[in-house]
Design a protein around this motif. Sequence first.
Motif, PDB file in Angstrom:
ATOM      1  N   VAL A  62      21.893  55.084 -66.346  1.00 29.41           N
ATOM      2  CA  VAL A  62      21.869  56.255 -67.123  1.00 29.41           C
ATOM      3  C   VAL A  62      23.040  56.126 -68.061  1.00 29.41           C
ATOM      4  O   VAL A  62      23.100  56.295 -69.299  1.00 29.41           O
ATOM      5  CB  VAL A  62      22.193  57.656 -66.349  1.00 29.41           C
ATOM      6  N   ASP A  63      24.196  55.264 -67.652  1.00 26.59           N
ATOM      7  CA  ASP A  63      25.444  54.902 -68.447  1.00 26.59           C
ATOM      8  C   ASP A  63      24.841  53.857 -69.485  1.00 26.59           C
ATOM      9  O   ASP A  63      25.277  53.949 -70.409  1.00 26.59           O
ATOM     10  CB  ASP A  63      26.358  54.233 -67.558  1.00 26.59           C
ATOM     11  N   ALA A  64      23.812  53.006 -69.056  1.00 28.06           N
ATOM     12  CA  ALA A  64      23.457  51.847 -70.000  1.00 28.06           C
ATOM     13  C   ALA A  64      22.577  52.607 -71.165  1.00 28.06           C
ATOM     14  O   ALA A  64      22.850  52.441 -72.406  1.00 28.06           O
ATOM     15  CB  ALA A  64      22.408  50.905 -69.180  1.00 28.06           C
ATOM     16  N   LEU A  65      21.839  53.552 -70.769  1.00 28.98           N
ATOM     17  CA  LEU A  65      20.934  54.336 -71.798  1.00 28.98           C
ATOM     18  C   LEU A  65      21.985  55.134 -72.795  1.00 28.98           C
ATOM     19  O   LEU A  65      21.791  55.351 -74.010  1.00 28.98           O
ATOM     20  CB  LEU A  65      20.090  55.284 -71.109  1.00 28.98           C
ATOM     21  N   LYS A  66      22.954  55.665 -72.010  1.00 32.93           N
ATOM     22  CA  LYS A  66      23.799  56.601 -72.956  1.00 32.93           C
ATOM     23  C   LYS A  66      24.717  55.796 -74.113  1.00 32.93           C
ATOM     24  O   LYS A  66      24.924  56.233 -74.849  1.00 32.93           O
ATOM     25  CB  LYS A  66      24.980  57.208 -71.944  1.00 32.93           C
ATOM     26  N   SER A  67      25.238  54.632 -73.512  1.00 26.33           N
ATOM     27  CA  SER A  67      25.688  53.729 -74.444  1.00 26.33           C
ATOM     28  C   SER A  67      24.839  53.016 -75.578  1.00 26.33           C
ATOM     29  O   SER A  67      25.326  52.573 -76.479  1.00 26.33           O
ATOM     30  CB  SER A  67      26.327  52.584 -73.603  1.00 26.33           C
ATOM     31  N   ASN A  68      23.644  53.329 -75.417  1.00 34.42           N
ATOM     32  CA  ASN A  68      22.633  52.660 -76.640  1.00 34.42           C
ATOM     33  C   ASN A  68      22.389  53.764 -77.518  1.00 34.42           C
ATOM     34  O   ASN A  68      21.581  54.622 -77.323  1.00 34.42           O
ATOM     35  CB  ASN A  68      21.247  52.293 -75.727  1.00 34.42           C
TER      36      ASN A  68
END
Length: 156
Positions: A62-68
């Motif tokens: 989720v954090d990786a997706l939010k940073s994209n």
Amino acid sequence: MARIQRCLLHVQRNIASKCRVSDRAEITEDFKAVYTAASREAAVGGLESFYTKWNRKYPKIVDALKSNSNMLTFYDFPKEIRSSIYTTNMIESYNKQLKRHFKAKEQFPTELSEEKYLVSQFERYNEKFLSRVHKGFGKVTSFWFNDSHEDSTYSI
């Protein structure tokens, strides 16, 4: 100004590789609902639902997706061509083919000869596909050549 769009199929594969096998089908279906949504608003809602559902179990995903921030750029374009924009499969296919032909040559006497070979392959590709219209693009020519889009950030 160039618009950036991440390949969502690669994002989906990355998600699948970072979760348990038992969750893989469900998490990829949930993510697929995001990029197949009818509108940007529906996609944002789907993404929020995805975050809510999977954050507890897979916070790193989720954090990786939010940073994209470049995942939903394709919604700025007509619906007919969105599937061509959110994936890089067409480019990757050509690169794989080019690599296969390049390896068959094994050795080039100079760097210039390598460049000439690549340029000749690019020219051959352009000649082959010059008259073809990629899926959906023939339906939206008015989008690119309409006077109301002169001020927009799109360019050909």
